[in-house]
Design a protein around this motif. Structure first.
Motif, short mmCIF file in Angstrom:
data_model
loop_
_atom_site.label_atom_id
_atom_site.label_comp_id
_atom_site.label_asym_id
_atom_site.label_seq_id
_atom_site.Cartn_x
_atom_site.Cartn_y
_atom_site.Cartn_z
N GLU A 133 -9.84 18.34 6.64
CA GLU A 133 -9.77 17.02 7.26
C GLU A 133 -11.10 16.67 7.93
N HIS A 165 -13.87 16.09 5.14
CA HIS A 165 -13.68 14.82 4.44
C HIS A 165 -14.03 13.64 5.35
N SER A 177 -13.28 13.82 -3.66
CA SER A 177 -12.28 13.17 -2.81
C SER A 177 -11.13 14.14 -2.54
N PRO A 178 -10.31 13.87 -1.50
CA PRO A 178 -9.14 14.73 -1.28
C PRO A 178 -8.23 14.80 -2.51
N ILE A 220 -16.76 21.57 0.27
CA ILE A 220 -15.41 20.99 0.21
C ILE A 220 -14.69 21.44 -1.06
#
Length: 231
Positions: free
Chosen positions: A14, A17, A72-73, A100
């Protein structure tokens, strides 16, 4: 087990991102301004960037040393979801950035009962940040981040690779793929985020090279390619 749903992984992702969105906002605004300029298209913007990379990918890559340029997530979760059912035990990643995508893939290895992720990154500050995040997430034992040019750092693989993620300089996707190709296991999956290089796409589409490939409808406009090693 789903390591992605556990702390500290949830908290770290979290945070990363959120920082990535802030860090890359100015870059995205600049690109959008170019797209909105008269007689400029998305294809032209990508063609210009690709031409610069072809001329000197190291210089262009250093220009973005402060940017995350991260998945992206949604795409990160997709990578995890793909690594799990194919039971990946050995993953190679071109373009660690701040770590990430590395966390998503390392989480999949953890839930596949272990393995190794070899990742390559040129920028020292990004390597430092990625290693710290992986350590905080409790996943560092699964990851070998190799600092330097991927065309050098990824020469020593020497064991079958089940999963390859290409997410660095666009112009190096084909050279890196060819570098890893002798080690790709039958059925290995290859993901190319921002796969805009026509030579790379043509190579995957040519049946003689031993792949099946298609573009994915994920994160529209980012050119996400998917291929399977069938030859």
């Amino acid at each position: 087990m789903n390591t992605l749903a556990t702390n500290p992984v949830v908290t770290i992702l979290e945070t990363l991102h959120r920082e990535a969105a802030i860090s890359d906002r100015e870059l995205m605004e600049t690109m959008m301004a170019r797209l909105n300029a008269p007689e400029t298209s998305a294809d032209q913007v990508m063609a210009d960037l690709f031409a610069k990379e072809k001329a000197d990918y190291r210089s262009v890559y250093h220009d973005y040393a402060g940017n995350f340029l991260a998945v992206s997530p949604r795409y990160g979760q997709f990578l995890y979801m793909m690594a799990r059912p194919c039971k990946a035990r050995r993953i190679v990643e071109f373009g660690t950035s701040m770590g990430i995508s590395t966390i998503y893939l390392a989480a999949a290895l953890r839930d596949n009962s272990g393995g190794q992720l070899i990742s390559s990154e040129m920028e020292h500050t990004k390597v430092t940040r990625a290693r710290a995040s992986l350590d905080a997430a409790g996943l560092a034992d699964l990851v070998d981040i190799r600092e330097g040019d991927a065309l050098e750092t990824l020469r020593s693989i020497e064991e079958p690779v089940d999963f390859l993620l290409l997410d660095g300089a666009f112009s190096l996707y084909l050279p890196v793929l060819k570098l890893i190709e002798p080690w790709l296991a039958p059925g290995a999956v290859i993901f190319g985020e921002n796969a805009f290089d026509p030579d790379y796409l043509a190579y995957l589409d040519n049946p003689i090279n031993g792949y099946l490939s298609q573009m994915l409808p994920l994160d529209e406009g980012r050119g996400n390619g998917f291929a399977v090693r069938v030859g």
